[in-house]
Design a protein around this motif. Structure first.
Motif, PDB file in Angstrom:
ATOM      1  N   TYR A   9       0.831  -1.210   0.000  1.00 45.33           N
ATOM      2  CA  TYR A   9       0.000   0.000   0.000  1.00 45.33           C
ATOM      3  C   TYR A   9       0.869   1.266   0.000  1.00 45.33           C
ATOM      4  CZ  TYR A   9      -3.647   3.294   1.364  1.00 45.33           C
ATOM      5  OH  TYR A   9      -4.497   4.368   1.400  1.00 45.33           O
ATOM      6  N   GLU A  10       1.905   1.267   0.828  1.00 43.30           N
ATOM      7  CA  GLU A  10       2.776   2.438   0.909  1.00 43.30           C
ATOM      8  C   GLU A  10       3.565   2.641  -0.383  1.00 43.30           C
ATOM      9  OE1 GLU A  10       5.056   1.731   4.413  1.00 43.30           O
ATOM     10  OE2 GLU A  10       3.291   1.894   5.737  1.00 43.30           O
ATOM     11  N   HIS A  11       3.936   1.553  -1.055  1.00 46.88           N
ATOM     12  CA  HIS A  11       4.619   1.670  -2.347  1.00 46.88           C
ATOM     13  C   HIS A  11       3.698   2.334  -3.378  1.00 46.88           C
ATOM     14  CE1 HIS A  11       7.197   0.692  -5.751  1.00 46.88           C
ATOM     15  NE2 HIS A  11       6.122   0.193  -6.361  1.00 46.88           N
ATOM     16  N   LEU A  12       2.444   1.919  -3.397  1.00 48.63           N
ATOM     17  CA  LEU A  12       1.482   2.534  -4.308  1.00 48.63           C
ATOM     18  C   LEU A  12       1.305   4.020  -3.998  1.00 48.63           C
ATOM     19  CD1 LEU A  12      -1.288  -0.234  -4.438  1.00 48.63           C
ATOM     20  CD2 LEU A  12       0.466   0.258  -6.163  1.00 48.63           C
ATOM     21  N   ASP A  13       1.338   4.343  -2.716  1.00 50.61           N
ATOM     22  CA  ASP A  13       1.200   5.743  -2.304  1.00 50.61           C
ATOM     23  C   ASP A  13       2.402   6.558  -2.788  1.00 50.61           C
ATOM     24  OD1 ASP A  13       0.202   8.010  -1.089  1.00 50.61           O
ATOM     25  OD2 ASP A  13       0.919   7.474   0.906  1.00 50.61           O
ATOM     26  N   ARG A  14       3.616   6.024  -2.575  1.00 51.99           N
ATOM     27  CA  ARG A  14       4.820   6.732  -3.007  1.00 51.99           C
ATOM     28  C   ARG A  14       4.855   6.905  -4.523  1.00 51.99           C
ATOM     29  NH1 ARG A  14       7.116   3.293   0.880  1.00 51.99           N
ATOM     30  NH2 ARG A  14       7.883   1.896  -0.765  1.00 51.99           N
ATOM     31  N   ALA A  15       4.303   5.928  -5.234  1.00 48.39           N
ATOM     32  CA  ALA A  15       4.292   5.989  -6.689  1.00 48.39           C
ATOM     33  C   ALA A  15       3.197   6.912  -7.222  1.00 48.39           C
ATOM     34  CB  ALA A  15       4.110   4.582  -7.261  1.00 48.39           C
ATOM     35  N   GLY A  16       2.398   7.466  -6.314  1.00 48.46           N
ATOM     36  CA  GLY A  16       1.344   8.388  -6.725  1.00 48.46           C
ATOM     37  C   GLY A  16       0.159   7.720  -7.384  1.00 48.46           C
ATOM     38  N   LEU A  17      -0.058   6.434  -7.101  1.00 48.41           N
ATOM     39  CA  LEU A  17      -1.121   5.692  -7.764  1.00 48.41           C
ATOM     40  C   LEU A  17      -2.437   5.668  -6.993  1.00 48.41           C
ATOM     41  CD1 LEU A  17       0.954   2.652  -9.065  1.00 48.41           C
ATOM     42  CD2 LEU A  17       0.162   4.641 -10.361  1.00 48.41           C
ATOM     43  N   LEU A  18      -2.406   6.031  -5.717  1.00 47.57           N
ATOM     44  CA  LEU A  18      -3.622   5.937  -4.922  1.00 47.57           C
ATOM     45  C   LEU A  18      -4.684   6.939  -5.364  1.00 47.57           C
ATOM     46  CD1 LEU A  18      -2.321   5.270  -1.297  1.00 47.57           C
ATOM     47  CD2 LEU A  18      -3.129   3.640  -3.017  1.00 47.57           C
ATOM     48  N   GLY A  19      -4.239   8.021  -6.001  1.00 47.38           N
ATOM     49  CA  GLY A  19      -5.201   8.985  -6.502  1.00 47.38           C
ATOM     50  C   GLY A  19      -6.015   8.463  -7.667  1.00 47.38           C
ATOM     51  N   SER A  20      -5.572   7.347  -8.247  1.00 46.38           N
ATOM     52  CA  SER A  20      -6.264   6.773  -9.401  1.00 46.38           C
ATOM     53  C   SER A  20      -7.272   5.707  -9.003  1.00 46.38           C
ATOM     54  CB  SER A  20      -5.238   6.150 -10.366  1.00 46.38           C
ATOM     55  OG  SER A  20      -4.308   7.116 -10.802  1.00 46.38           O
ATOM     56  N   VAL A  21      -7.369   5.423  -7.706  1.00 51.51           N
ATOM     57  CA  VAL A  21      -8.290   4.389  -7.238  1.00 51.51           C
ATOM     58  C   VAL A  21      -9.151   4.930  -6.105  1.00 51.51           C
ATOM     59  CG1 VAL A  21      -6.711   2.515  -7.874  1.00 51.51           C
ATOM     60  CG2 VAL A  21      -6.623   3.471  -5.561  1.00 51.51           C
ATOM     61  N   GLN A  22     -10.218   4.205  -5.828  1.00 51.51           N
ATOM     62  CA  GLN A  22     -11.062   4.513  -4.674  1.00 51.51           C
ATOM     63  C   GLN A  22     -10.665   3.561  -3.559  1.00 51.51           C
ATOM     64  OE1 GLN A  22     -15.250   3.981  -5.393  1.00 51.51           O
ATOM     65  NE2 GLN A  22     -15.849   4.694  -3.359  1.00 51.51           N
ATOM     66  N   VAL A  23     -10.067   4.081  -2.491  1.00 52.71           N
ATOM     67  CA  VAL A  23      -9.594   3.235  -1.393  1.00 52.71           C
ATOM     68  C   VAL A  23     -10.731   3.022  -0.387  1.00 52.71           C
ATOM     69  CG1 VAL A  23      -7.906   2.954   0.449  1.00 52.71           C
ATOM     70  CG2 VAL A  23      -7.251   4.094  -1.683  1.00 52.71           C
ATOM     71  N   LEU A  24     -11.003   1.760  -0.095  1.00 54.49           N
ATOM     72  CA  LEU A  24     -12.089   1.396   0.817  1.00 54.49           C
ATOM     73  C   LEU A  24     -11.557   0.455   1.901  1.00 54.49           C
ATOM     74  CD1 LEU A  24     -14.747   0.743  -1.946  1.00 54.49           C
ATOM     75  CD2 LEU A  24     -14.685   2.705  -0.402  1.00 54.49           C
ATOM     76  N   PRO A  25     -12.059   0.568   3.150  1.00 54.92           N
ATOM     77  CA  PRO A  25     -11.509  -0.215   4.256  1.00 54.92           C
ATOM     78  C   PRO A  25     -12.039  -1.632   4.399  1.00 54.92           C
ATOM     79  CG  PRO A  25     -13.203   1.257   5.077  1.00 54.92           C
ATOM     80  CD  PRO A  25     -13.055   1.555   3.608  1.00 54.92           C
ATOM     81  N   GLY A  26     -13.108  -1.965   3.693  1.00 56.08           N
ATOM     82  CA  GLY A  26     -13.683  -3.295   3.857  1.00 56.08           C
ATOM     83  C   GLY A  26     -14.393  -3.428   5.197  1.00 56.08           C
TER      84      GLY A  26
END
Length: 205
Positions: A35-52
């Motif tokens: 998750y943190e790698h995706l954040d550093r890569a700037g990819l989290l803005g391209s998805v909808q993050v949900l906690p389940g």
């Protein structure tokens, strides 16, 4: 489904509360590192993050017996009461499945994230089909994909109702199987295909 809807990413940091006081290959950071790698890569803005959500006994019973569910809860409670007892926390011996005071809660969250991903894609697919402009519309609306970053893993957890310990291979609840069970029980799908790609890079010759 609106065009350009974001893919859904299911992740809950509470899964990291399940950890081990000794060195172990199933580390608490397995999911958070991704998750943190995706954040550093700037990819989290391209998805909808949900906690389940935390999987319920009813959902787990689509695959597992109540005896298995109770066993995971009982051994989690025992590990919480005596966290330094390695023999208790590792019932299959060093390097196998391990229990902590948060094992059951983390495993239910992992399972719930996978359930939500499966149910969400199915529901979005139904909505996309219902709102399509016309049967011949070439620009067919499609449901956004979903991905769950979870741990502890699940695919080694058995559903065998016989006596014995069926949490194995670091797994407590078989998340993908339970997600399939929930979808089938809902009546929204008649068949579910599962591809289990068990890659163990660096751990086998």
């Amino acid at each position: 489904m609106p065009r350009g809807a974001k893919p859904k990413l299911y992740y809950n940091p509470e899964m990291s509360t399940h950890t081990h006081p000794w060195a172990h290959v199933e580390k608490r950071t397995r999911a958070s590192d991704v998750y943190e790698h995706l954040d550093r890569a700037g990819l989290l803005g391209s998805v909808q993050v949900l906690p389940g959500h935390s999987a319920s006994d009813e959902e787990l019973r689509t695959v597992h017996t109540q005896r298995h569910i109770d066993e995971v809860g009982r051994m989690t409670a025992a590990a919480r009461a005596d966290p330094t007892n390695r023999e208790l926390c590792e019932p299959d011996g060093p390097g196998g499945v391990y229990y902590s005071g948060h094992a059951d809660a983390a495993a239910r969250l992992a399972c719930g994230c996978v359930i939500d991903a499966a149910v969400g894609v199915l529901q979005d697919s139904k909505n996309a089909t219902a709102t399509r402009a016309s049967p011949g519309d070439k620009a067919r609306r499609r449901a956004p994909p979903a991905f769950a970053i979870v741990r502890p893993p699940g695919h080694h957890a058995g559903a065998d109702p016989t006596d014995g310990h069926h949490a194995e291979g670091f797994c407590f609840y078989n998340s993908v199987a339970v997600a399939a069970g929930v979808v089938l029980a809902s009546g929204d799908a008649k068949k579910v295909a599962i591809l289990d790609w068990d890659v163990r890079h660096g751990t086998e010759p």
